[in-house]
Design an enzyme around this catalytic site. Structure first.
Site, PDB file in Angstrom:
ATOM      1  N   ALA A   1       0.277   1.613  -4.314  1.00 49.22           N
ATOM      2  CA  ALA A   1      -0.878   2.066  -5.085  1.00 49.22           C
ATOM      3  C   ALA A   1      -1.306   3.416  -4.524  1.00 49.22           C
ATOM      4  O   ALA A   1      -0.921   3.782  -3.414  1.00 49.22           O
ATOM      5  CB  ALA A   1      -2.007   1.062  -4.931  1.00 49.22           C
TER       6      ALA A   1
ATOM      7  N   GLU B   1       5.862  -4.719  -5.053  1.00 45.05           N
ATOM      8  CA  GLU B   1       5.335  -5.663  -6.056  1.00 45.05           C
ATOM      9  C   GLU B   1       5.902  -5.327  -7.440  1.00 45.05           C
ATOM     10  O   GLU B   1       6.276  -6.211  -8.209  1.00 45.05           O
ATOM     11  CB  GLU B   1       3.809  -5.634  -6.036  1.00 45.05           C
ATOM     12  CG  GLU B   1       3.228  -6.229  -4.752  1.00 45.05           C
ATOM     13  CD  GLU B   1       1.754  -5.949  -4.591  1.00 45.05           C
ATOM     14  OE1 GLU B   1       1.002  -6.926  -4.422  1.00 45.05           O
ATOM     15  OE2 GLU B   1       1.358  -4.766  -4.664  1.00 45.05           O
TER      16      GLU B   1
ATOM     17  N   GLU C   1       0.270  -3.226   3.514  1.00 44.07           N
ATOM     18  CA  GLU C   1      -1.164  -3.164   3.186  1.00 44.07           C
ATOM     19  C   GLU C   1      -2.074  -3.500   4.377  1.00 44.07           C
ATOM     20  O   GLU C   1      -3.133  -2.898   4.535  1.00 44.07           O
ATOM     21  CB  GLU C   1      -1.476  -4.117   2.025  1.00 44.07           C
ATOM     22  CG  GLU C   1      -1.017  -3.615   0.652  1.00 44.07           C
ATOM     23  CD  GLU C   1       0.397  -4.029   0.308  1.00 44.07           C
ATOM     24  OE1 GLU C   1       0.777  -3.919  -0.864  1.00 44.07           O
ATOM     25  OE2 GLU C   1       1.146  -4.439   1.215  1.00 44.07           O
TER      26      GLU C   1
HETATM   27  N1  T1G Z   1      -1.163   6.869  -1.972  1.00 40.88           N
HETATM   28  C1  T1G Z   1      -1.608   8.144  -1.940  1.00 40.88           C
HETATM   29  N2  T1G Z   1      -1.063   9.134  -1.169  1.00 40.88           N
HETATM   30  C2  T1G Z   1      -0.015   8.795  -0.439  1.00 40.88           C
HETATM   31  C3  T1G Z   1       0.507   7.478  -0.396  1.00 40.88           C
HETATM   32  C4  T1G Z   1      -0.110   6.493  -1.223  1.00 40.88           C
HETATM   33  N3  T1G Z   1       0.323   5.237  -1.265  1.00 40.88           N
HETATM   34  N4  T1G Z   1       1.552   7.468   0.463  1.00 40.88           N
HETATM   35  C5  T1G Z   1       1.668   8.723   0.938  1.00 40.88           C
HETATM   36  N5  T1G Z   1       0.746   9.516   0.416  1.00 40.88           N
HETATM   37  C6  T1G Z   1       0.568  10.954   0.655  1.00 40.88           C
HETATM   38  C7  T1G Z   1       0.226  11.282   2.109  1.00 40.88           C
HETATM   39  O1  T1G Z   1      -1.147  11.214   2.334  1.00 40.88           O
HETATM   40  C8  T1G Z   1       0.763  12.710   2.245  1.00 40.88           C
HETATM   41  O2  T1G Z   1      -0.182  13.577   1.669  1.00 40.88           O
HETATM   42  C9  T1G Z   1       1.999  12.687   1.356  1.00 40.88           C
HETATM   43  O3  T1G Z   1       1.825  11.584   0.450  1.00 40.88           O
HETATM   44  C10 T1G Z   1       3.274  12.466   2.123  1.00 40.88           C
HETATM   45  O4  T1G Z   1       3.117  11.312   2.922  1.00 40.88           O
HETATM   46  C11 T1G Z   1      -1.496  -2.841  -5.009  1.00 40.88           C
HETATM   47  C12 T1G Z   1      -3.007  -2.233  -2.778  1.00 40.88           C
HETATM   48  C13 T1G Z   1       5.814   6.443   2.073  1.00 40.88           C
HETATM   49  C14 T1G Z   1       6.564   6.135   4.373  1.00 40.88           C
HETATM   50  O5  T1G Z   1       0.751   1.814   2.691  1.00 40.88           O
HETATM   51  O6  T1G Z   1       3.729   4.827   4.568  1.00 40.88           O
HETATM   52  O7  T1G Z   1       0.069  -0.626  -2.670  1.00 40.88           O
HETATM   53  O8  T1G Z   1      -0.870  14.840   3.686  1.00 40.88           O
HETATM   54  O9  T1G Z   1       3.257  12.469   5.147  1.00 40.88           O
HETATM   55  O10 T1G Z   1       6.149  10.740   6.440  1.00 40.88           O
HETATM   56  O11 T1G Z   1      -0.789  -4.261  -3.376  1.00 40.88           O
HETATM   57  O12 T1G Z   1       3.598   8.004   3.274  1.00 40.88           O
HETATM   58  O13 T1G Z   1       0.882  15.747   2.182  1.00 40.88           O
HETATM   59  O14 T1G Z   1      -1.525  15.571   1.422  1.00 40.88           O
HETATM   60  O15 T1G Z   1       3.254   9.979   4.998  1.00 40.88           O
HETATM   61  O16 T1G Z   1       7.618  10.925   4.366  1.00 40.88           O
HETATM   62  C15 T1G Z   1       0.650   0.563   0.278  1.00 40.88           C
HETATM   63  C16 T1G Z   1       1.814   4.511   2.556  1.00 40.88           C
HETATM   64  C17 T1G Z   1      -0.504   1.129  -0.490  1.00 40.88           C
HETATM   65  C18 T1G Z   1       2.515   3.287   2.122  1.00 40.88           C
HETATM   66  C19 T1G Z   1       6.309   8.439   3.437  1.00 40.88           C
HETATM   67  N6  T1G Z   1       1.552   1.630   0.642  1.00 40.88           N
HETATM   68  N7  T1G Z   1       2.677   5.657   2.747  1.00 40.88           N
HETATM   69  O17 T1G Z   1       6.126   8.950   4.719  1.00 40.88           O
HETATM   70  O18 T1G Z   1       5.231  11.291   4.161  1.00 40.88           O
HETATM   71  S1  T1G Z   1      -1.660  -0.150  -0.883  1.00 40.88           S
HETATM   72  C20 T1G Z   1       1.527   2.181   1.843  1.00 40.88           C
HETATM   73  C21 T1G Z   1       3.548   5.717   3.774  1.00 40.88           C
HETATM   74  C22 T1G Z   1      -0.914  -1.005  -2.162  1.00 40.88           C
HETATM   75  C23 T1G Z   1      -0.869  -2.931  -3.675  1.00 40.88           C
HETATM   76  C24 T1G Z   1      -1.581  -2.288  -2.570  1.00 40.88           C
HETATM   77  C25 T1G Z   1       4.292   7.009   3.945  1.00 40.88           C
HETATM   78  C26 T1G Z   1       5.741   6.967   3.411  1.00 40.88           C
HETATM   79  P1  T1G Z   1      -0.435  15.007   2.279  1.00 40.88           P
HETATM   80  P2  T1G Z   1       3.669  11.244   4.420  1.00 40.88           P
HETATM   81  P3  T1G Z   1       6.359  10.526   4.987  1.00 40.88           P
END
Ligand code: T1G
Ligand code: NAD
Length: 708
Positions: free
Chosen positions: A63, A110, A130
């Protein structure tokens, strides 16, 4: 179709491509675009099956985390399109094949599990991270994952949030096939194979949900582990309850149970704090006056001076990132000791399953122990980690200045000394910088990168980038005494000592901070690091002490008795042969004697006062550091404390915690302490200003980012 989601065709196979860079988050518009595409596919007689794939470097990273703040502040409705979108995919009469590369995380997994089949490239990773954001899967992940991978694996993945490799996902039937070579071609071929066959709906696959008797020990063990590994956090326990609901309730009711737990977590302070940390860990990498395109200095070989406590760990950090390291000592005995510590650390990592023996063997080959500076002329970067003394540091940097090639980075691991003074021992201060690792350096993620007056932007940018490569979080800090982390830690540990002198028992002080969430209490930390380290520094800076200001007395007296902590078997605590801390009544007796001699009246002290004095001491000093510009942002301080000092992530860091409490309340409490305890509690002007303006440290960061 929207720009975010494209629908194309390869003859009888439809292809849905998500294009929402950088990580294809399910931002507003994406779920809607997918829903529309599925509807079209369902109606198109020429389509036999479909593939859903992510454009760019990854499948879907979940998300859009940026939306959560809007939801909890009521400025945006929750993405209600998620769950219906997933049901629409699952109910599509044509088989939907999810093609995974990069990451399928959170809502991304998901989404994939709502498909009928999943294929992945071997390098892909899938996971439900999450809980690392203080929430739980909120789109039926806790209901579909146990149906694919079984209860035990689903609980593990949802409660600890760590991703699994595509290979492991195949083993647990989360994915159906690994695709070598081009993913899209492989996925389309797979779709053609399953076209016309019944499309299995994950939500109807109940065969792996086990029985209450078989599942009970799994959930009990998971809860135990969560209490130990994620002490104080609500999300892992909520994730376990949600998966448990999947084993006890029909799918739809299980989803409702999950939703309820999800919303409770999302609106919690813990989640807000951990989302702050998520973006903070990315924000600290941005240096306002060092542009993103600043040229980096190639660092392919490194040399380390000193193979003691820090030198050895620093050497391992570079070797673990496949960078060859020269490690220099003064004599063979010290060198052998340094190498044997490195080998012992690697053996421990293998025992704990962190590294394979093959990995270790490769890494040891990259480490060259030496007693001379031969070869230093080839090093792209040198990190000095010799004894903490200015004269010796200057001697070493003078030598490095003579030996190192032009353009080489010369870094010091000093924890207290002035980087500019060290740089003066060279003719190239622009190449000098502080790289303050934390002990044990091969484990601790934090790296304070200390900017000297002359440190060049290329050197700064290179060290910031390099910190990621060696698995660290690099935070740029200014060159003041103790930099950021240790400068704040001083007041924190000072208050802990004062509290013990005023009547709180050593154990009570530690218990209060431990229960607050710190990884370890301040007294136990002192014993671990060695009370003599601070003692030597206090003696070195005695001339700088403010006349008349109260100074802690106990720790110096313990050191005079040779009680340096774990390394001498006794400090604030006594230690048994397994280094287990045992409260020492002798210390309690000595404390009341020393207090009486110093005219300190001992009293009952509440847990609340202990926590407030120690944590607010951090906040007050943090505010000074921000105001003086030695930290770029309040969030930088938070990231430093989470990754270097065992501050609980679910409280977001000392500055975020203060914002959560409310700066007016924090300021008033500090004024109270100022009235009671005097000089040390002079409120920081920035704290007063923000409190008066009804603002937060987060506002300070925003103003700074806006260049105000
Ligand atoms: N939403 C919004 N922005 C995101 C994002 C996300 N899910 N993931 C990354 N970004 C932005 C981040 O802030 C950065 O921005 C840029 O993308 C590059 O990220 C319904 C409720 C995928 C392993 O927890 O673990 O789904 O600083 O520097 O090192 O059940 O990003 O450039 O402006 O980290 O290559 C669950 C979170 C969400 C994964 C890539 N998902 N992301 O790593 O790049 S909750 C997560 C990561 C959810 C559902 C629930 C990592 C990555 P900026 P980065 P990276
Ligand atoms: P240490 O005493 O464990 O090791 C220092 C090593 O440097 C010794 O083995 C010594 O033989 C070697 N040495 C001295 N002069 C040398 C020379 N000219 N050439 C090569 N080797 C030489 O000390 P440490 O705890 O590893 O601390 C090293 C530096 O790291 C200090 O500046 C300290 O302030 C800093 N630091 C320490 C910690 C910590 O927790 N110990 C944390 C962060 C930073």
């Amino acid at each position: 179709m929207s720009d975010l989601v494209q629908l194309t065709k390869d003859n009888d196979i439809a292809i849905i491509t998500i294009n929402n860079p950088p990580v294809n988050a399910l931002s507003p518009g994406v779920p809607e675009g997918i829903s529309d595409a599925i509807e079209q596919i369902g109606k198109d007689p020429s389509v036999e099956a479909a593939v859903l794939i992510g454009g760019g470097t990854t499948f879907v990273a979940g998300a859009d985390i940026k939306e959560f703040g809007k939801i909890t502040s009521g400025t945006a409705k929750r993405g209600v399109a998620f769950v219906p979108m997933l049901l629409r995919i699952e109910d599509c009469p044509k088989p939907i094949v999810m093609a995974i590369h990069g990451q399928a995380f959170g809502g991304g997994l998901e989404l994939a599990m709502a498909g009928h089949y999943r294929v992945a490239v071997p390098a892909a990773k899938v996971g439900q991270p999450e809980v690392k954001l203080g929430i739980i899967p909120g789109a039926a992940g806790t209901q579909r994952l146990p149906r694919l991978a079984g209860v035990a694996k689903a609980v593990e993945m949802c409660a600890d949030g760590n991703p699994v490799s595509a290979k492991e996902a195949l083993k647990y039937s989360i994915v159906d096939k690994l695709i070598e070579g081009d993913l899209l071609n492989g996925a389309v071929a797979f779709a053609r194979e399953v076209a016309g066959k019944p499309a299995p709906k994950t939500r109807e696959r109940n065969e792996k949900l086990g029985t209450p008797d078989a599942n009970a020990p799994i959930f009990a063990a998971a809860r135990d582990a969560a209490h130990k590994k994620a002490r104080g956090m609500m999300a892992p326990l909520a994730a376990i309850s949600a998966v448990e609901a999947a084993t006890k309730l029909p799918f739809d009711q299980g989803v409702e149970a999950e939703q309820k737990l999800f919303v409770e977590c999302l609106f919690s302070d813990q989640s807000k704090a951990m989302i702050h940390v998520f973006f903070g860990e990315r924000e600290v990498g941005k240096i306002p006056d060092v542009p993103k395109d600043t040229p980096l200095i190639p660092v392919n070989t490194v040399a380390v001076v000193g193979a003691g406590t820090m030198g050895g760990g620093i050497t391992m950090s570079f070797a673990n990132a496949a960078i060859p390291v020269l490690m220099k000592e003064t004599d063979q005995a010290a060198l052998d000791k340094g190498m044997s510590t490195i080998r012992k650390n690697y053996e421990t990592s293998v025992k704990r399953g962190r590294f394979t023996p093959e990995f270790v063997e490769e890494r040891l080959k990259l480490i060259t122990p030496t007693l001379s500076y031969d070869g230093f002329e080839k090093a792209d970067m040198v990190v000095e980690a010799v004894f903490e003394g200015m004269a010796l540091k200057k001697e070493v940097f003078g030598e490095l200045d003579r030996l190192c090639k032009p353009g080489a980075i010369m870094a010091s691991n000093t924890s207290t000394l002035n980087i500019d003074d060290i740089a003066k021992a060279t003719r190239r201060p622009e190449a000098v910088i502080g790289t303050h690792f934390f002990s044990p350096a091969n484990v601790m993620r934090l790296l304070e990168i200390v900017r000297g007056k002359a440190s060049s932007k290329e050197v700064i940018a290179t060290c910031m980038q390099l910190s990621k490569k060696i698995g660290k979080i690099g935070v740029l800090v200014g060159n003041c005494r103790g930099f950021v982390g240790n400068r704040m830690f001083g007041p924190y540990r000072r208050e802990a000592q004062f509290l013990a002198e005023e009547g709180a028992s050593v154990e009570a002080v530690d218990r209060a901070l431990y229960d607050y969430g710190m990884a370890m209490g301040p007294m136990a930390v002192g014993d671990l690091a060695g009370l003599d380290v601070g003692w030597r520094i206090r003696k070195e800076y005695k001339h700088l002490e403010k006349p008349g200001a109260r100074q802690p007395i106990a720790e110096d007296k313990l050191c005079e008795m040779g009680r340096y902590g774990q390394k001498t078997g006794a400090g604030w605590y006594k230690y048994d042969e397994n280094r287990r801390a045992i409260p020492d009544p002798e210390v309690a007796r000595l404390l009341s004697q020393w207090a009486a001699e110093a005219g300190i009246k001992q009293r009952q002290i509440s847990r609340e006062e202990i926590v407030d004095r120690c944590i607010y001491a951090l906040v007050n000093e943090g505010a000074r550091i921000l105001e003086e510009g030695y930290a770029l942002r309040a969030v930088d301080i938070d990231i430093i404390y989470l990754n270097g000092y065992g501050f609980p992530a679910y409280r977001g860091g000392p500055m975020w915690y203060a914002d959560t409490v409310g700066l007016q309340k924090v300021y008033d409490r500090i004024r109270e302490f100022h009235a009671q305890h005097g000089f040390w509690w002079e409120p920081a002007p920035l704290l007063k200003r923000l409190a008066d303006e009804g603002k937060k440290f987060a506002d300070f960061d925003k103003q700074k980012a806006a260049g105000a």
